[in-house]
Scaffold this motif. Structure first.
Motif, PDB file in Angstrom:
ATOM      1  N   PHE B 127     -25.338   9.056  -5.586  1.00 28.27           N
ATOM      2  CA  PHE B 127     -25.557   8.399  -4.301  1.00 28.27           C
ATOM      3  C   PHE B 127     -27.057   8.231  -4.040  1.00 28.27           C
ATOM      4  CE2 PHE B 127     -26.146   8.431   0.317  1.00 28.27           C
ATOM      5  CZ  PHE B 127     -25.243   7.468   0.714  1.00 28.27           C
ATOM      6  N   PHE B 128     -27.812   9.310  -4.221  1.00 29.04           N
ATOM      7  CA  PHE B 128     -29.228   9.226  -3.887  1.00 29.04           C
ATOM      8  C   PHE B 128     -30.034   8.484  -4.938  1.00 29.04           C
ATOM      9  CE2 PHE B 128     -27.997  12.304  -0.747  1.00 29.04           C
ATOM     10  CZ  PHE B 128     -28.718  11.866   0.334  1.00 29.04           C
ATOM     11  N   GLN B 129     -29.478   8.412  -6.161  1.00 26.75           N
ATOM     12  CA  GLN B 129     -30.168   7.611  -7.176  1.00 26.75           C
ATOM     13  C   GLN B 129     -30.054   6.129  -6.836  1.00 26.75           C
ATOM     14  OE1 GLN B 129     -29.121   8.533 -11.245  1.00 26.75           O
ATOM     15  NE2 GLN B 129     -29.795   6.546 -11.943  1.00 26.75           N
ATOM     16  N   SER B 130     -28.883   5.723  -6.304  1.00 25.38           N
ATOM     17  CA  SER B 130     -28.702   4.309  -5.982  1.00 25.38           C
ATOM     18  C   SER B 130     -29.526   3.894  -4.771  1.00 25.38           C
ATOM     19  CB  SER B 130     -27.228   4.020  -5.709  1.00 25.38           C
ATOM     20  OG  SER B 130     -26.880   4.487  -4.425  1.00 25.38           O
ATOM     21  N   LEU B 131     -29.913   4.870  -3.954  1.00 24.39           N
ATOM     22  CA  LEU B 131     -30.769   4.592  -2.797  1.00 24.39           C
ATOM     23  C   LEU B 131     -32.188   4.598  -3.286  1.00 24.39           C
ATOM     24  CD1 LEU B 131     -29.584   6.867   0.062  1.00 24.39           C
ATOM     25  CD2 LEU B 131     -29.874   4.433   0.087  1.00 24.39           C
ATOM     26  N   SER B 132     -32.673   3.443  -3.707  1.00 17.58           N
ATOM     27  CA  SER B 132     -33.988   3.433  -4.324  1.00 17.58           C
ATOM     28  C   SER B 132     -35.048   3.919  -3.334  1.00 17.58           C
ATOM     29  CB  SER B 132     -34.324   2.034  -4.777  1.00 17.58           C
ATOM     30  OG  SER B 132     -34.262   1.166  -3.687  1.00 17.58           O
ATOM     31  N   ALA B 135     -36.023   1.702  -0.486  1.00 19.84           N
ATOM     32  CA  ALA B 135     -35.253   1.686   0.758  1.00 19.84           C
ATOM     33  C   ALA B 135     -35.778   2.747   1.728  1.00 19.84           C
ATOM     34  CB  ALA B 135     -33.769   1.917   0.469  1.00 19.84           C
ATOM     35  N   TRP B 136     -36.287   3.848   1.172  1.00 15.78           N
ATOM     36  CA  TRP B 136     -36.820   4.914   2.012  1.00 15.78           C
ATOM     37  C   TRP B 136     -38.219   4.589   2.536  1.00 15.78           C
ATOM     38  CZ3 TRP B 136     -34.298   8.960   3.992  1.00 15.78           C
ATOM     39  CH2 TRP B 136     -33.112   9.351   3.392  1.00 15.78           C
TER      40      TRP B 136
END
Lengths: 255, 283
Positions: B127-132, B135-136
């Motif tokens: 999940f957190f890998q897909s949230l590049s 995006a943060w």
């Protein structure tokens, strides 16, 4: 994986949300720096009730489908051509590997100069970050098909069409699919970056727009949306695609 | 796939033994010939680009000619902008990437050492890998402002997850029978780590590092565009604001060259050295 393992995966998320809840209620951080979980949920409900969230999700998905579709068709098609012709392959492979080094995000400024802000620029950036990887992998895949299979089909009277459809395409498929997977990983990240910089809709824009007003609750809605969307796509499309194509047509090379 | 490409050069060598070249002229040394062959596609691209700009006369803001792009590089180098920005970007990726490796590999080893831990953390890491990290970026901007630290955090975050994830999966895919075999021969725990687990997981760890640095490099470019504290990404973005397309193209060429330099100078040697030295090749 054993039975009863599936709920285990939920635990880290629960722990994270719990830690987040405690930290945001401790009074040490302002609501602007660290919004509370319940206010993020409220922001999500608010964005969904106006239809904004749905519109942004659809905009992002549409661009991804368009950009990825074009790059997969072109990349696999041209890749098969270049893979069949040794001269063409040797000529294009170094270019493809250079352009996959510059692909995606680095094209954003040039894409804006060419297409202006908006969907076309974003789609171009996604296309760009997937195309070269798919192309590169397809060429390698076609070249990895053992000569003997081609000769066998030729001996049995198979023409060009049969060769491409029944030998080279299936033989290259595991490579193509892994190219698509890697490409989509880069494309997804490029999409968010491009929307941040060069669009007026989409999840990336939602995040960037919210940051102008210090609406960190909305930023987190957008971030959560990106993660959930990717998880759904990965589970519903990419995983099954890989399993089915490789199992169905793949000539898995025995070591 | 390398098996098929080998016959080529070997055949060529047999057909044309040394000293019996086709013409009387001096033959080029092999390394120079390889250089010419690999630069040919790029020369061809340059020629197409040149032909397109001379035939179509696009506005310089849309597509400058190769000569104009080369001219624009002159002042960028002479004024020290390009060297400064390239160094800034390289320093950032070295620091962020190095920290991601230093933290990610041990974390991945820890998670991979236990079956339940790795099962529990797989969806979380995915999940957190897909949230590049990109995006943060707006969130990190709120926390740290338009500073160096913001860029560092984004690179670290982006590179960390692929490294942790691949290290963990690498460790889980080492066949247990190898450890059982060594244990049966009386090996201790430490011996198992250095002789089985680490070498077995190494190919996957290296894949994670390559992917992490590749994602991190792109996140760096995007971060520099938005944060604006110098760097190649900033050069690109600034040039766009001033409609200097020639400078954008120069920046993109530098990004490509730097990545090839990173890949050929660091990532590939790392792969070759570690996997050859300690790698456990499975049949």
């Amino acid at each position: 994986m054993k039975r009863g393992d599936s709920w285990l995966g939920v635990l880290p998320f629960v722990a994270l949300v719990a830690a987040w809840w405690v930290a945001s209620h401790s009074g040490r951080f302002s609501a602007g720096a660290l919004p509370r979980p319940e206010s993020v949920l409220a922001a999500a409900r608010e964005l969904a009730s106006t239809g904004e969230l749905q519109a942004d999700v659809l905009a992002s998905l549409g661009r991804l489908v368009l950009g990825a579709g074009a790059s997969v068709l072109l990349g696999a098609g041209l890749g098969i051509l270049a893979g069949l012709n040794r001269f063409l392959g040797d000529l294009l492979l170094p270019l493809a590997s250079f352009f996959s080094a510059v692909s995606g995000i680095a094209w954003i400024p040039l894409a804006i100069m060419w297409f202006g802000l908006g969907t076309v620029a974003v789609t171009f950036v996604i296309w760009n970050s997937i195309f070269f990887l798919v192309f590169f992998n397809t060429v390698l895949g076609v070249r990895s098909v053992p000569r003997i299979m081609e000769q066998a089909v030729r001996t049995l009277g198979g023409g060009h069409r049969v060769l491409v459809l029944q030998v080279f395409l299936p033989g290259a498929l595991p490579y193509i699919v892994s190219g698509i997977r890697t490409g989509l990983g880069f494309g997804w990240r490029a999409l968010i970056a491009a929307e941040l910089i060069a669009a007026t809709s989409g999840l990336g824009f939602l995040i960037f727009d919210a940051s102008h007003y210090f609406r960190t609750d909305r930023i987190l809605v957008g971030i959560g949306g990106i993660g959930i969307l990717w998880t759904l796509m990965d589970g519903a499309i990419l995983g099954p695609l890989e399993r089915r194509t490789v199992k169905r047509w793949g000539t898995v090379a025995e070591p | 796939m390398s098996a098929r490409s080998q016959p080529g050069p070997a055949l060529l060598a047999r057909e044309r033994p040394a000293g019996v070249g086709p013409g009387p002229g001096p033959t080029l040394p092999a390394s120079l010939r390889a250089l010419v062959r690999s630069s040919l596609p790029f020369l061809l691209l340059l020629a197409v680009w040149w032909a397109a700009t001379t035939a179509l006369h696009p506005r310089a803001t849309v597509l400058p000619s190769p000569a104009a792009a080369a001219r624009a590089a002159g002042p960028l180098i002479a004024e020290g902008i390009l060297p400064d920005y390239a160094t800034a970007s390289l320093k950032r990726i070295a620091f962020g990437g190095g920290l991601a490796i230093a933290l990610g590999v041990p974390a991945g080893l820890l998670l991979g050492s236990n079956r339940l831990l790795s099962v529990a953390f797989t969806p979380f890491l995915k999940f957190f890998q897909s949230l590049s990290g990109i995006a943060w970026l707006p969130m990190v901007l709120v926390w740290f402002g338009f500073t160096e630290r913001t860029i560092q955090v984004v690179i670290l975050y982006t590179a960390l997850f692929p490294i942790v994830f691949n290290t963990m999966t690498g460790l889980r895919t080492v066949p247990p029978r190898l450890a059982d075999g060594l244990r049966a021969l009386g090996a201790g725990r430490w011996r198992l780590v250095t002789d089985v687990w680490l070498p077995g997981a190494l190919p996957s760890i290296i894949v994670g590092i390559r992917l992490g640095i590749a994602y991190g490099w792109r996140a760096l470019i995007a971060g520099e565009m938005v944060v604006g504290a110098g760097g190649i990404g900033f050069l690109l973005f600034q040039s766009r604001s001033f409609q200097q397309t020639a400078r954008i193209i120069d920046g993109m060429v530098v990004i490509g060259l730097l990545w090839i330099f990173l890949d050929a100078g660091f990532l590939r040697p790392l792969e070759r050295y570690t996997v050859e030295r300690w790698g456990l090749v499975q049949r």
